[in-house]
Design a protein around this motif. Structure first.
Motif, PDB file in Angstrom:
ATOM      1  N   VAL A   1     -16.781 -44.479  66.339  1.00  0.00           N
ATOM      2  CA  VAL A   1     -17.377 -45.248  67.414  1.00  0.00           C
ATOM      3  C   VAL A   1     -18.300 -44.599  67.671  1.00  0.00           C
ATOM      4  N   SER A   2     -18.335 -44.417  69.316  1.00  0.00           N
ATOM      5  CA  SER A   2     -18.916 -43.136  69.797  1.00  0.00           C
ATOM      6  C   SER A   2     -19.888 -41.827  68.847  1.00  0.00           C
ATOM      7  N   GLY A   3     -19.125 -41.525  67.398  1.00  0.00           N
ATOM      8  CA  GLY A   3     -19.842 -41.221  66.653  1.00  0.00           C
ATOM      9  C   GLY A   3     -21.137 -41.634  66.069  1.00  0.00           C
ATOM     10  N   ILE A   4     -20.535 -42.731  65.433  1.00  0.00           N
ATOM     11  CA  ILE A   4     -21.532 -43.429  65.144  1.00  0.00           C
ATOM     12  C   ILE A   4     -22.920 -43.550  66.206  1.00  0.00           C
ATOM     13  N   HIS A   5     -22.672 -44.043  67.364  1.00  0.00           N
ATOM     14  CA  HIS A   5     -24.194 -44.257  67.785  1.00  0.00           C
ATOM     15  C   HIS A   5     -24.039 -43.187  68.434  1.00  0.00           C
ATOM     16  N   THR A   6     -23.840 -41.928  68.448  1.00  0.00           N
ATOM     17  CA  THR A   6     -24.897 -40.048  68.560  1.00  0.00           C
ATOM     18  C   THR A   6     -25.461 -40.822  67.172  1.00  0.00           C
TER      19      THR A   6
ATOM     20  N   VAL B   1     -16.804 -37.031  62.565  1.00  0.00           N
ATOM     21  CA  VAL B   1     -14.750 -36.135  62.236  1.00  0.00           C
ATOM     22  C   VAL B   1     -15.062 -35.668  63.982  1.00  0.00           C
ATOM     23  N   PHE B   2     -15.775 -34.835  64.168  1.00  0.00           N
ATOM     24  CA  PHE B   2     -15.738 -33.891  65.098  1.00  0.00           C
ATOM     25  C   PHE B   2     -15.328 -35.191  66.445  1.00  0.00           C
ATOM     26  N   SER B   3     -16.628 -35.909  66.570  1.00  0.00           N
ATOM     27  CA  SER B   3     -16.295 -36.953  67.835  1.00  0.00           C
ATOM     28  C   SER B   3     -15.012 -37.484  67.521  1.00  0.00           C
ATOM     29  N   MET B   4     -14.561 -38.199  66.461  1.00  0.00           N
ATOM     30  CA  MET B   4     -13.002 -38.925  66.450  1.00  0.00           C
ATOM     31  C   MET B   4     -12.199 -37.157  66.769  1.00  0.00           C
ATOM     32  N   LEU B   5     -11.948 -36.704  66.405  1.00  0.00           N
ATOM     33  CA  LEU B   5     -10.874 -35.116  66.177  1.00  0.00           C
ATOM     34  C   LEU B   5     -11.108 -34.982  67.846  1.00  0.00           C
ATOM     35  N   LEU B   6     -11.986 -34.856  68.613  1.00  0.00           N
ATOM     36  CA  LEU B   6     -11.905 -34.690  69.844  1.00  0.00           C
ATOM     37  C   LEU B   6     -11.215 -36.225  70.876  1.00  0.00           C
TER      38      LEU B   6
ATOM     39  N   THR C   1     -15.003 -27.805  74.263  1.00  0.00           N
ATOM     40  CA  THR C   1     -15.777 -28.760  73.442  1.00  0.00           C
ATOM     41  C   THR C   1     -17.200 -28.186  73.193  1.00  0.00           C
ATOM     42  N   MET C   2     -17.721 -27.682  73.408  1.00  0.00           N
ATOM     43  CA  MET C   2     -19.154 -26.859  72.893  1.00  0.00           C
ATOM     44  C   MET C   2     -18.843 -26.273  71.852  1.00  0.00           C
ATOM     45  N   GLY C   3     -17.628 -25.526  71.573  1.00  0.00           N
ATOM     46  CA  GLY C   3     -17.190 -25.162  70.732  1.00  0.00           C
ATOM     47  C   GLY C   3     -17.071 -25.400  69.290  1.00  0.00           C
ATOM     48  N   LEU C   4     -16.356 -27.428  69.470  1.00  0.00           N
ATOM     49  CA  LEU C   4     -15.827 -27.809  68.780  1.00  0.00           C
ATOM     50  C   LEU C   4     -17.303 -28.804  68.129  1.00  0.00           C
ATOM     51  N   GLU C   5     -18.063 -29.586  68.979  1.00  0.00           N
ATOM     52  CA  GLU C   5     -19.222 -30.051  68.933  1.00  0.00           C
ATOM     53  C   GLU C   5     -19.872 -29.851  69.572  1.00  0.00           C
ATOM     54  N   ILE C   6     -21.523 -29.655  70.076  1.00  0.00           N
ATOM     55  CA  ILE C   6     -22.385 -29.222  70.696  1.00  0.00           C
ATOM     56  C   ILE C   6     -22.659 -30.657  71.302  1.00  0.00           C
ATOM     57  N   THR C   7     -22.909 -31.407  70.734  1.00  0.00           N
ATOM     58  CA  THR C   7     -23.396 -32.786  71.298  1.00  0.00           C
ATOM     59  C   THR C   7     -22.797 -33.314  72.426  1.00  0.00           C
ATOM     60  N   ALA C   8     -21.816 -33.420  71.839  1.00  0.00           N
ATOM     61  CA  ALA C   8     -20.510 -33.690  73.810  1.00  0.00           C
ATOM     62  C   ALA C   8     -20.623 -32.300  74.741  1.00  0.00           C
TER      63      ALA C   8
ATOM     64  N   CYS D   1     -21.184 -30.408  79.955  1.00  0.00           N
ATOM     65  CA  CYS D   1     -21.132 -29.048  80.710  1.00  0.00           C
ATOM     66  C   CYS D   1     -21.947 -29.873  81.300  1.00  0.00           C
ATOM     67  N   ILE D   2     -22.848 -30.724  82.288  1.00  0.00           N
ATOM     68  CA  ILE D   2     -23.992 -31.940  82.540  1.00  0.00           C
ATOM     69  C   ILE D   2     -22.884 -32.100  83.341  1.00  0.00           C
ATOM     70  N   TYR D   3     -22.113 -32.750  83.202  1.00  0.00           N
ATOM     71  CA  TYR D   3     -20.911 -33.539  83.564  1.00  0.00           C
ATOM     72  C   TYR D   3     -20.707 -33.403  84.989  1.00  0.00           C
ATOM     73  N   TRP D   4     -19.702 -31.711  84.443  1.00  0.00           N
ATOM     74  CA  TRP D   4     -19.072 -31.302  85.761  1.00  0.00           C
ATOM     75  C   TRP D   4     -19.693 -29.962  86.012  1.00  0.00           C
ATOM     76  N   HIS D   5     -21.372 -30.034  86.059  1.00  0.00           N
ATOM     77  CA  HIS D   5     -22.737 -29.227  86.771  1.00  0.00           C
ATOM     78  C   HIS D   5     -21.910 -27.960  86.971  1.00  0.00           C
ATOM     79  N   LEU D   6     -21.846 -27.688  85.189  1.00  0.00           N
ATOM     80  CA  LEU D   6     -21.841 -26.825  84.984  1.00  0.00           C
ATOM     81  C   LEU D   6     -22.954 -25.257  85.296  1.00  0.00           C
ATOM     82  N   PRO D   7     -22.867 -24.985  85.575  1.00  0.00           N
ATOM     83  CA  PRO D   7     -24.564 -23.107  85.401  1.00  0.00           C
ATOM     84  C   PRO D   7     -25.076 -23.478  83.745  1.00  0.00           C
ATOM     85  N   VAL D   8     -26.493 -23.962  83.728  1.00  0.00           N
ATOM     86  CA  VAL D   8     -27.083 -24.199  82.818  1.00  0.00           C
ATOM     87  C   VAL D   8     -27.035 -22.872  82.359  1.00  0.00           C
ATOM     88  N   TYR D   9     -26.662 -21.734  82.091  1.00  0.00           N
ATOM     89  CA  TYR D   9     -26.599 -20.941  81.518  1.00  0.00           C
ATOM     90  C   TYR D   9     -25.225 -20.519  80.338  1.00  0.00           C
ATOM     91  N   PHE D  10     -24.656 -21.549  80.828  1.00  0.00           N
ATOM     92  CA  PHE D  10     -23.071 -22.351  79.875  1.00  0.00           C
ATOM     93  C   PHE D  10     -23.891 -22.913  78.777  1.00  0.00           C
TER      94      PHE D  10
END
Length: 392
Positions: free
Chosen positions: A47-52, A220-225, A256-263, A268-277
């Motif tokens: 459902v999350s993947g379809i929404h994306t 598929v990757f949204s389901m896998l995650l 997560t970025m290594g598997l599916e970039i959107t998630a 990355c933004i939710y955890w306030h990581l540096p933007v260069y990541f």
């Protein structure tokens, strides 16, 4: 003697293939057990993947995928991109037909440049070496995903979004310039290739197929995650990476970025990581994007090994992070607080100015294609039976 040598080589190949077959069988069995055990999480991931796909990917990428399909089979593209012919030949050492792959691949979004490259390679307009080299630097997140979605919507900073966009565009350009130093200049073509018959209809069909394939991989990757999270495997992997000095949020975002970039961008933004990541993840693009690109070459075959392609994407991610640090030093921007709610509940490109401009440009390109294919003026196209001839 040769028969014995061939038999020994065949025996060794079979022995080497057996462990890989056992590993694939075990992975398939594990996946089946996880889906049965965590079917509720799998359904939520779907459902999350379809929404994306419906809220983000299709509105922002389908116009550019359709434009990419038109560019490979239309004489109008030859007219529009003809000024870039000397640049492609002398700088990147590629034929002029590769210009749409570079320009649209770096500005329109991830699968666009690879889709054009696959079409050119399948039709014989690019050699194997040229297609392999072009594939290494024609992929970028584009303005819609890097600047509008990640920067303006999620980070709430247009300056950061522009820095991400230019960093992810400059990195593959530098990689392409470096790779072109070891290649020979293509012969100058004096004859313009003919456009494919039924180019408009086939472009729409190919664009729909490519978009459906893209959405399928995202789902598929949204389901896998979701399944990996529910089963605790994702948390275990994060804990394992934390032993090497990485924090748990950083480990989760990188996985997560290594598997599916959107998630991955969302985490990355939710955890306030540096933007260069973020720049590294956008430059690498993730396994989901890689598989989508591999699917474009299922007929003609991938022109380079998958290992070399992934290494090129990893190098592209490092260069993107370095370019972002350089741009942010000269063009600093204040970081905003990331959105706390899930960004998948919005459709950033559904009614934005960028989407409107893209649709207008696509409509003009479509009209120009019809004019050049029919050989008539716009007034003649609008009257008589020229419409039927135009669509044939």
């Amino acid at each position: 003697m040769s028969k014995h040598t061939e038999f020994i080589a065949f025996f060794i190949r079979q022995k080497l293939q057996l462990p890989a077959l056992y590993i694939r069988t075990a992975a398939l069995l594990l996946l089946a057990l996880l889906l049965l055990r965590h079917r509720t999480a799998a359904a939520a991931g779907v459902v999350s993947g379809i929404h994306t796909c419906l809220g983000t990917l299709i509105p922002s990428l389908f116009p550019f995928i359709l434009l990419a399909c038109l560019c490979t089979n239309s004489r109008a593209a030859q007219v529009l991109f003809r000024p870039l012919s000397p640049v492609m030949r002398h700088v990147f050492r590629l034929p002029a037909c590769a210009a749409p792959a570079v320009l649209l691949g770096l500005t329109a979004g991830y699968p666009t440049g690879a889709k054009i490259t696959a079409n050119l390679y399948a039709t014989g307009k690019l050699t194997r070496e040229q297609a392999a080299r072009l594939l290494c630097f024609c992929t970028a997140p584009g303005y819609a995903f890097a600047a509008a979605y990640t920067g303006s919507l999620l980070l709430r900073s247009e300056r950061i979004g522009l820095n991400l966009f230019f960093a992810c565009a400059l990195a593959p350009l530098l990689l392409g310039l470096t790779l072109s130093r070891f290649a020979e200049k293509p012969e100058k073509s004096l004859k313009s290739p003919e456009s494919a018959p039924g180019g408009i209809v086939s472009a729409v069909q190919d664009g729909i197929k490519a978009t459906v394939s893209l959405c399928g991989f995202v789902i598929v990757f949204s389901m896998l995650l979701a399944v990996l999270h529910d089963a605790g495997i994702f948390q275990y992997l994060c804990g394992f990476l934390s032993r090497f000095g990485l924090t748990v949020p950083l480990s989760g975002a990188l996985l997560t970025m290594g598997l599916e970039i959107t998630a991955g961008v969302t985490q990355c933004i939710y955890w306030h990581l540096p933007v260069y990541f973020l720049a590294f993840g956008l430059g690498f693009s993730g396994v989901c994007i890689h598989l989508q690109i591999f699917s474009f070459f299922h007929k003609a075959g991938l022109p380079l090994s998958k290992t070399r392609y992934v290494l090129a994407r990893f190098l592209n991610g490092l260069l993107s992070a370095a370019f972002y640090l350089l741009l942010s030093y000269f063009l600093p921007a204040s970081t905003s607080v990331a959105v706390e709610t899930s960004p998948l509940n919005t459709a950033p490109m559904a009614g934005s100015a960028a989407s409107s401009l893209a649709l207008i440009a696509l409509s003009m390109f479509f009209l120009l294609t019809c004019i050049l294919r029919s050989g008539k003026t716009p007034s003649k196209i609008c009257g008589g039976n020229s419409t039927g001839k135009m669509l044939q």
